[in-house]
Design a protein around this motif. Structure first.
Motif, PDB file in Angstrom:
ATOM      1  N   LYS A   1       6.922  -5.050  -7.340  1.00 31.86           N
ATOM      2  CA  LYS A   1       7.564  -3.756  -7.617  1.00 31.86           C
ATOM      3  C   LYS A   1       7.778  -3.570  -9.108  1.00 31.86           C
ATOM      4  N   GLY A   2       7.476  -2.367  -9.582  1.00 39.75           N
ATOM      5  CA  GLY A   2       7.635  -2.065 -10.992  1.00 39.75           C
ATOM      6  C   GLY A   2       6.400  -2.360 -11.813  1.00 39.75           C
ATOM      7  N   ARG A   3       5.460  -3.116 -11.239  1.00 41.04           N
ATOM      8  CA  ARG A   3       4.244  -3.468 -11.975  1.00 41.04           C
ATOM      9  C   ARG A   3       2.992  -2.885 -11.345  1.00 41.04           C
ATOM     10  N   VAL A   4       3.094  -2.365 -10.148  1.00 38.64           N
ATOM     11  CA  VAL A   4       1.911  -1.811  -9.484  1.00 38.64           C
ATOM     12  C   VAL A   4       2.216  -0.413  -8.958  1.00 38.64           C
ATOM     13  N   THR A   5       1.163   0.396  -8.914  1.00 39.77           N
ATOM     14  CA  THR A   5       1.271   1.740  -8.357  1.00 39.77           C
ATOM     15  C   THR A   5       0.058   2.003  -7.485  1.00 39.77           C
ATOM     16  N   ILE A   6       0.304   2.388  -6.245  1.00 37.61           N
ATOM     17  CA  ILE A   6      -0.774   2.736  -5.329  1.00 37.61           C
ATOM     18  C   ILE A   6      -0.912   4.252  -5.309  1.00 37.61           C
ATOM     19  N   SER A   7      -2.144   4.721  -5.229  1.00 45.12           N
ATOM     20  CA  SER A   7      -2.366   6.161  -5.166  1.00 45.12           C
ATOM     21  C   SER A   7      -3.667   6.443  -4.416  1.00 45.12           C
ATOM     22  N   ARG A   8      -3.788   7.686  -4.010  1.00 45.84           N
ATOM     23  CA  ARG A   8      -4.949   8.074  -3.203  1.00 45.84           C
ATOM     24  C   ARG A   8      -5.402   9.445  -3.682  1.00 45.84           C
ATOM     25  N   VAL A   9      -6.686   9.594  -3.966  1.00 47.76           N
ATOM     26  CA  VAL A   9      -7.247  10.890  -4.338  1.00 47.76           C
ATOM     27  C   VAL A   9      -8.097  11.355  -3.173  1.00 47.76           C
ATOM     28  N   ASN A  10      -7.566  12.301  -2.440  1.00 46.92           N
ATOM     29  CA  ASN A  10      -8.229  12.724  -1.204  1.00 46.92           C
ATOM     30  C   ASN A  10      -9.598  13.352  -1.473  1.00 46.92           C
ATOM     31  N   ALA A  11      -9.711  14.107  -2.553  1.00 46.49           N
ATOM     32  CA  ALA A  11     -10.972  14.770  -2.863  1.00 46.49           C
ATOM     33  C   ALA A  11     -12.097  13.762  -3.107  1.00 46.49           C
ATOM     34  N   LYS A  12     -11.719  12.582  -3.565  1.00 50.41           N
ATOM     35  CA  LYS A  12     -12.718  11.530  -3.813  1.00 50.41           C
ATOM     36  C   LYS A  12     -12.764  10.509  -2.686  1.00 50.41           C
ATOM     37  N   ASN A  13     -11.859  10.670  -1.714  1.00 52.11           N
ATOM     38  CA  ASN A  13     -11.768   9.709  -0.611  1.00 52.11           C
ATOM     39  C   ASN A  13     -11.669   8.281  -1.156  1.00 52.11           C
TER      40      ASN A  13
ATOM     41  N   ALA B   1      -7.775  -1.996   2.573  1.00 48.10           N
ATOM     42  CA  ALA B   1      -7.835  -1.952   4.027  1.00 48.10           C
ATOM     43  C   ALA B   1      -7.302  -0.621   4.532  1.00 48.10           C
ATOM     44  N   ALA B   2      -7.682  -0.273   5.749  1.00 44.36           N
ATOM     45  CA  ALA B   2      -7.230   0.980   6.341  1.00 44.36           C
ATOM     46  C   ALA B   2      -6.933   0.766   7.816  1.00 44.36           C
ATOM     47  N   ASP B   3      -6.041   1.584   8.322  1.00 42.97           N
ATOM     48  CA  ASP B   3      -5.665   1.487   9.735  1.00 42.97           C
ATOM     49  C   ASP B   3      -5.428   2.884  10.285  1.00 42.97           C
TER      50      ASP B   3
ATOM     51  N   GLY C   1     -17.524   7.068   5.733  1.00 45.61           N
ATOM     52  CA  GLY C   1     -17.572   7.035   7.188  1.00 45.61           C
ATOM     53  C   GLY C   1     -16.274   7.432   7.857  1.00 45.61           C
ATOM     54  N   PHE C   2     -15.228   7.623   7.084  1.00 52.36           N
ATOM     55  CA  PHE C   2     -13.967   8.108   7.632  1.00 52.36           C
ATOM     56  C   PHE C   2     -13.141   8.693   6.490  1.00 52.36           C
ATOM     57  N   THR C   3     -12.060   9.366   6.850  1.00 51.51           N
ATOM     58  CA  THR C   3     -11.232  10.030   5.851  1.00 51.51           C
ATOM     59  C   THR C   3      -9.979   9.213   5.592  1.00 51.51           C
ATOM     60  N   LEU C   4      -9.816   8.783   4.345  1.00 52.40           N
ATOM     61  CA  LEU C   4      -8.658   7.968   3.996  1.00 52.40           C
ATOM     62  C   LEU C   4      -7.352   8.679   4.314  1.00 52.40           C
ATOM     63  N   ASN C   5      -7.333   9.974   4.108  1.00 48.62           N
ATOM     64  CA  ASN C   5      -6.099  10.738   4.270  1.00 48.62           C
ATOM     65  C   ASN C   5      -5.573  10.690   5.711  1.00 48.62           C
ATOM     66  N   ASP C   6      -6.431  10.379   6.657  1.00 45.58           N
ATOM     67  CA  ASP C   6      -6.031  10.314   8.061  1.00 45.58           C
ATOM     68  C   ASP C   6      -5.569   8.930   8.475  1.00 45.58           C
ATOM     69  N   HIS C   7      -5.522   8.006   7.521  1.00 42.45           N
ATOM     70  CA  HIS C   7      -5.213   6.619   7.834  1.00 42.45           C
ATOM     71  C   HIS C   7      -4.108   6.078   6.943  1.00 42.45           C
TER      72      HIS C   7
END
Length: 118
Positions: free
Chosen positions: A63-75, A95-97, A25-31
């Motif tokens: 820090k050092g134990r977690v990594t956040i990432s985003r794959v835009n093609a898969k939203n 969550a998204a904003d 319903g929305f694009t993660l890359n824009d948030h």
């Protein structure tokens, strides 16, 4: 607008998990997009966030134990958790904003339970 978190489970101390958060319903890359967690009897806390500009933020305790990432093609948003400890046991929420990484994000998904045994 929907966020669906998955990937939680039961893992032994020292183990790893990768959480996923599929957006629709929305694009993660824009948030700005983030992970939070809430342990029983405790307040919700921020784990990590990717701002709209791509900058990443991590809680000092993780820090050092977690990594956040985003794959835009898969939203889809991900959170890689390594070297897990019993104190990491919590429900993890994505969550998204529209604008910022902040405590009170606009959109929230239902959580996924992470349980770490000692």
């Amino acid at each position: 607008v929907q966020l669906q978190a998955s990937g939680g489970g039961l893992v032994q101390s020292g183990g790893s998990l990768r959480l996923s958060c599929a957006a629709s319903g929305f694009t993660l890359n824009d948030h700005a997009v983030a992970w939070f967690r809430q342990a029983p009897g405790k307040q919700r806390e921020a784990v990590s966030c990717i701002g709209r500009d791509g900058a990443t933020y991590y809680a000092d305790s993780l820090k050092g134990r977690v990594t956040i990432s985003r794959v835009n093609a898969k939203n889809t948003l991900y959170l890689q958790l390594n070297d897990l400890k019993p104190e990491d046991t919590a429900v993890y929420y994505c969550a998204a904003d529209t604008n910022w990484c902040q405590a009170d994000m606009e959109y929230w998904g239902k959580g996924t339970q992470v349980t770490v045994s000692s």
